[in-house]
Design an enzyme around this catalytic site. Structure first.
Site, mmCIF file in Angstrom:
data_model
loop_
_atom_site.group_PDB
_atom_site.id
_atom_site.type_symbol
_atom_site.label_atom_id
_atom_site.label_comp_id
_atom_site.label_asym_id
_atom_site.label_seq_id
_atom_site.Cartn_x
_atom_site.Cartn_y
_atom_site.Cartn_z
ATOM 1 N N GLY A 226 0.825 -1.200 0.000
ATOM 2 C CA GLY A 226 0.000 0.000 0.000
ATOM 3 C C GLY A 226 0.855 1.243 0.000
ATOM 4 O O GLY A 226 1.281 1.726 -1.045
ATOM 5 N N ARG A 227 1.109 1.775 1.186
ATOM 6 C CA ARG A 227 1.978 2.931 1.355
ATOM 7 C C ARG A 227 2.949 2.659 2.487
ATOM 8 O O ARG A 227 2.578 2.119 3.539
ATOM 9 C CB ARG A 227 1.149 4.193 1.646
ATOM 10 C CG ARG A 227 0.512 4.796 0.397
ATOM 11 C CD ARG A 227 1.587 5.344 -0.535
ATOM 12 N NE ARG A 227 1.071 6.006 -1.722
ATOM 13 C CZ ARG A 227 0.904 5.421 -2.898
ATOM 14 N NH1 ARG A 227 1.173 4.136 -3.033
ATOM 15 N NH2 ARG A 227 0.485 6.119 -3.954
ATOM 16 N N ASP A 250 6.822 -3.931 -0.877
ATOM 17 C CA ASP A 250 6.972 -3.209 -2.138
ATOM 18 C C ASP A 250 7.074 -1.715 -1.891
ATOM 19 O O ASP A 250 7.468 -0.961 -2.771
ATOM 20 C CB ASP A 250 5.779 -3.512 -3.057
ATOM 21 C CG ASP A 250 5.927 -2.873 -4.422
ATOM 22 O OD1 ASP A 250 6.989 -3.060 -5.048
ATOM 23 O OD2 ASP A 250 4.976 -2.182 -4.876
ATOM 24 N N GLU A 255 11.313 6.256 0.679
ATOM 25 C CA GLU A 255 11.620 5.601 -0.587
ATOM 26 C C GLU A 255 12.521 6.505 -1.414
ATOM 27 O O GLU A 255 12.261 7.704 -1.509
ATOM 28 C CB GLU A 255 10.333 5.312 -1.372
ATOM 29 C CG GLU A 255 9.505 4.211 -0.776
ATOM 30 C CD GLU A 255 8.304 3.850 -1.634
ATOM 31 O OE1 GLU A 255 8.171 4.384 -2.767
ATOM 32 O OE2 GLU A 255 7.486 3.044 -1.181
ATOM 33 N N HIS A 274 8.687 -0.632 -5.258
ATOM 34 C CA HIS A 274 7.408 0.055 -5.492
ATOM 35 C C HIS A 274 6.942 -0.138 -6.936
ATOM 36 O O HIS A 274 6.766 0.818 -7.696
ATOM 37 C CB HIS A 274 7.514 1.542 -5.164
ATOM 38 C CG HIS A 274 6.174 2.165 -4.880
ATOM 39 N ND1 HIS A 274 6.013 3.275 -4.082
ATOM 40 C CD2 HIS A 274 4.920 1.834 -5.303
ATOM 41 C CE1 HIS A 274 4.729 3.608 -4.015
ATOM 42 N NE2 HIS A 274 4.047 2.739 -4.753
#
Length: 317
Positions: A226-227, A250, A255, A274
């Site tokens: 998700g985030r 992910d 990031e 991501h």
């Protein structure tokens, strides 16, 4: 209210793919790296770039009388604030659901069955068979029941798992019981896999922190597609590096993950950069959504997926 007449596209290819534009809409190319030049004319609507949109959000404040912003991602953290309260904001809900759900299943299977370790062993020609965990019979705690959550639940069901769903509030829907976030610590203690597909907002920031992670049983797997900031990176790193938990993520906060971060070298961590929605399903689905959005704008109708109403409060512009 006024119609949206001029819409900016982040690159010429996207504009070409959607041309001719419907109605009286005019398309211009603006990559948002600099303020819009006078040659672009008055921009009413902006389509954000898909990748690294966060880096150029500040440019939205340079568009006077902005009426509409369309993301190409499901997440929209920071977009409403950058666009301002006078602009409507729509996300790409549904476009990335299938691809992101696929990746979540892939990450779960890869980590449980030791595929990541097998890849490392292959590099040194090492043959090390081990008995690993099956996905079958696992208890999955699924955080997020929107488009991605629904697609993930559908894909997990054939694997003979037990799924417990957590939403923004406790309730019952067509699929059964939905638990509230206040139940997370209690629920975590009885689940083998925690998967977050949650968006990032004031209520979800670090929702999965030290207490939730500590409640998970030894060896549990934490998955995030998700985030990143929904899960505390500090708390997750502590549990994973200690060897008590595993993760397959992910998304992460920040990031990209900084060089030298302990998660990079942890054998208990599987990290993808991501790419949840960045798959072959993206292009046809985003073009379909954008076409529908542009047709609505041209007709003075309310576009879909609004996460901030702006000038569409009365149903038209």
């Amino acid at each position: 209210m006024q119609h949206v007449h001029t819409v900016s596209f982040p690159d010429s290819q996207l504009l070409a793919d959607l041309s001719p534009l419907p109605g009286s809409l005019r398309g211009v190319v603006w990559d948002m790296k600099e303020a819009p030049g006078v040659d672009l004319g008055g921009i009413d609507g902006v389509i954000l770039p898909y990748l690294n949109a966060g880096a150029v959000l500040g440019s939205l404040g340079k568009v006077p009388d902005l009426k509409f912003v369309q993301t190409q991602s499901t997440g929209y953290d920071g977009v409403c604030e950058a666009a301002g309260p006078g602009a409507a904001v729509a996300n790409a809900s549904g476009v990335h659901a299938a691809a992101t759900a696929e990746l979540a299943v892939g990450l779960i299977l890869a980590k449980l069955r030791g595929i990541d370790q097998a890849v490392r062993d292959q590099q040194v020609e090492s043959w090390k068979p081990q008995r690993r965990q099956s996905l079958a019979d696992r208890k999955v705690l699924l955080l997020g029941i929107g488009g991605i959550g629904k697609e993930l639940a559908r894909r997990l069901a054939p694997f003979e798992v037990t799924i417990t769903r957590v939403g923004s509030t406790a309730r019952t829907d067509a699929e059964g019981q939905v638990h509230g976030p206040d139940e997370l610590v209690a629920l975590a203690a009885d689940h083998d896999i925690l998967v977050s597909v949650l968006p990032l907002n004031g209520n979800t920031h670090h929702l999965v922190g030290r207490d939730v992670l500590a409640a998970l049983p030894d060896g549990a797997l934490v998955v995030n597609v998700g985030r990143g900031a929904v899960i505390s990176t500090e708390a997750l790193t502590r549990e994973v590096v200690s060897g008590r938990l595993q993760c397959a993520i992910d998304v992460v906060d920040p990031e990209p993950l900084p060089a030298g971060h302990p998660l990079w070298s942890s054998e208990n961590a599987l990290i993808t950069p991501h790419v949840g929605g960045n798959a072959s399903a993206f292009e046809p689905r985003i073009l379909k959504l954008l076409k529908q959005q542009l047709e609505a704008l041209a007709a003075g109708q309310t576009p879909a997926n609004l996460v901030q109403q702006g000038p569409f409060e009365q149903g038209s512009v």
